[in-house]
Design an enzyme around this catalytic site. Structure first.
Site, short mmCIF file in Angstrom:
data_model
loop_
_atom_site.label_atom_id
_atom_site.label_comp_id
_atom_site.label_asym_id
_atom_site.label_seq_id
_atom_site.Cartn_x
_atom_site.Cartn_y
_atom_site.Cartn_z
CG ASP A 166 40.75 40.67 37.29
OD1 ASP A 166 39.56 40.68 37.65
OD2 ASP A 166 41.70 40.75 38.08
CB SER A 185 38.69 42.83 49.12
OG SER A 185 38.78 41.59 48.47
CG HIS A 203 46.89 34.66 40.92
ND1 HIS A 203 47.13 34.11 42.14
CD2 HIS A 203 45.60 35.08 40.95
CE1 HIS A 203 46.04 34.17 42.89
NE2 HIS A 203 45.09 34.76 42.19
NE ARG A 255 39.61 33.35 40.36
CZ ARG A 255 40.06 34.42 41.02
NH1 ARG A 255 39.27 35.08 41.86
NH2 ARG A 255 41.31 34.83 40.84
CG HIS A 306 42.07 43.58 45.23
ND1 HIS A 306 41.95 42.31 44.73
CD2 HIS A 306 41.40 43.56 46.43
CE1 HIS A 306 41.25 41.56 45.57
NE2 HIS A 306 40.90 42.30 46.60
#
Length: 511
Positions: free
Chosen positions: A450, A318, A395, A404, A348
């Site tokens: 995620d 993105s 990742h 995160r 993504h």
């Protein structure tokens, strides 16, 4: 003996005896004064030099815990973000000119066949000011780790999660804002948040069944009608000022995205009942409010969610898409709409909804989230043997647990430690990495961002996983937007890498 005592007036002896003594003492004390001044100056400049070296070391050691670069500790005299940026632009322009002039021929690395065939992975080919990802430490926003951001950036209340407005200020300027600056920026964004009716009508032209990301991209494209950059370019603006209308477009876009995104959510899932913006709330809290959530914990989680999803260096799909599409001087609306289309891919931005679906499939299989380690191990092996991946793990850059993920886990431990789905996520983290490591094909068996966000959103009532990528998109604007401004300020050129045919690649390898 004091000077006053030495030079007491004696009319009989003064002119014979003390005249020469007076001159001698005056000369001695004058020399002494000069020496004292010199020593003071030497100490001062040594202190300044030491402070300068300390600042330099802090800047060079940004990878150490609890360290913040000197640039970030500077205070600003400006309350508004535009004035702050206008002061910084000439400094950055000079830095780029110096790099080109003095170091333009410096080689940054070698390109291998694996890189060319592997999606350009690992190639250093892009400048991205806002953030960088360290394989071991994770994301750093302008040199600051997520824990540092949580500690140093202003929150809605003392000790609260960073406000997205604070992250925006940091990513754009490289400086830590104070609360007054953040409040001023929040007010500016609210003042820019009016949505033209035709944007809503463009969304309404789509069937309600359309994926939320399709509707979101459509809304962004409709907003493009009001592009200030397009107007300025058509009017003949000098290229040195391209960044100014780009700033206007970017700030307008960031300000309007929550209302557009919330409209899509309410249209698709809540019978079209719209909730207006609350002028007393900050950016993250307002987004949650317009979605229909007013639980203070949910407002706080939305602040955290937007902040940690805002940026992830420039090489992800993105971010790179926005940079690429903007390089031929497409305006921020066009560039960000393209970025959203990249974000909508399963590899993504859609990964976050895939995680929650997978977790729900586990619960459906066993009838409860409270399952044993053995049952979970069998289910994971079944997932892998069917040719699927474990969503939320692995990742492209990181080789440790994503920070995160960690900060979301800490939030859950604080607010919902007994939630069965959170406990299942914790158990998955214990079981998956050893299994993936045993396979020997996975470079990073650890959870990424995620792996956790869906469970938290689900807990607070946002259960529609198809919408999760829209949340990601709103967040990503805060990272992409500042870079688009700097691309224009620094005169970044049209991006045009060289491609080769497969035959050419084989010929090169044969040699």
């Amino acid at each position: 003996m004091s000077l006053i005592h030495t030079y007491q007036f004696n009319p009989q002896l003064f002119w014979i005896r003390d005249l020469s003594s007076l001159f001698s003492d005056f000369l001695r004390y004058a020399l002494l004064s000069v020496l004292v001044v010199a020593l003071v100056q030497m100490a001062f400049f040594r202190s300044v030099s030491a402070l300068s070296r300390l600042r330099s070391r802090v800047g060079q050691q940004s990878n150490l815990s609890n360290s913040v670069r000197w640039l970030q500790t500077q205070t600003s005299t400006h309350t508004d973000l535009y004035s702050e940026l206008k002061e910084l632009v000439p400094e950055y322009q000079e830095r780029v000119k110096k790099l080109k002039k003095e170091h333009g021929s410096v080689e940054l690395g070698k390109i291998t066949v694996d890189m060319v065939l592997g999606g350009m992975r690992g190639m250093t080919a892009l400048v991205w000011l806002g953030s960088a990802v360290d394989p071991d430490e994770g994301i750093r926003f302008r040199g600051m780790s997520i824990p540092e951001c949580q500690k140093k950036l202003p929150g809605a209340f003392p000790g609260g999660e960073p406000l997205p407005e604070a992250v925006l200020w940091l990513l754009l300027t490289g400086k830590i804002p104070n609360k007054a600056q953040v409040d001023s920026l929040a007010q500016e964004l609210r003042s820019r948040a009016t949505i033209p009716d035709y944007a809503y009508k463009a969304i309404d032209a789509l069937p309600v069944s359309a994926h939320p990301m399709t509707q979101f991209t459509t809304g962004v494209m409709a907003l493009q009608v009001q592009s200030e950059f397009q107007k300025a370019y058509e009017g003949g603006i000098h290229k040195s000022r391209y960044w100014e209308p780009t700033y206007e477009d970017t700030m307008n876009l960031i300000a309007r995205l929550p209302a557009v995104a919330a409209y899509i959510y309410r249209r698709k899932y809540k019978d079209g009942k719209i909730i207006s913006l609350d002028h007393s709330l900050d950016y993250g809290a307002n987004y949650a409010h317009m979605l229909g959530f007013d639980d203070p914990e949910m407002l706080e989680f939305m602040r955290l969610y937007i902040s940690i999803h805002s940026d992830h260096e420039g090489g992800n799909v993105s971010s790179h898409t926005a940079h690429l599409v903007a390089s031929p001087l497409s305006d921020p609306y066009l560039a960000f709409a393209a970025a959203l289309n990249g974000l909508a891919g399963p590899l993504h931005g859609l990964a976050n909804q895939e995680v929650l679906r997978w977790i729900r499939s586990i619960v459906a299989e066993f009838g409860t989230p409270n399952i044993s380690t053995e049952q979970l191990t069998d289910y994971i092996n079944k997932t892998l043997s069917s040719g699927q991946v474990v969503p939320g793990y692995g990742h492209g850059v990181l080789r440790q647990t994503d920070p995160r993920y960690t900060c979301q886990r800490e939030f859950a431990l604080k607010h919902l430690p007994n939630d069965p789905y959170f406990q299942l996520v914790s158990k998955i983290k214990e079981v998956v990495p050893p299994i993936l490591t045993k396979l020997g094909k996975v470079k990073n068996p650890w959870p990424n961002v995620d792996a956790h966000s869906g469970v938290l959103l689900n807990y607070y009532g946002l259960t529609e996983e198809n919408y999760y990528t829209v949340l990601f998109g709103v967040s990503r604007s805060i990272g992409v937007g500042p870079q688009l401004i700097w691309d224009r300020a620094l005169g970044m050129p049209l991006e045009r890498p060289k491609s080769v045919t497969l035959e050419k690649l084989e010929q090169l390898c044969a040699k």
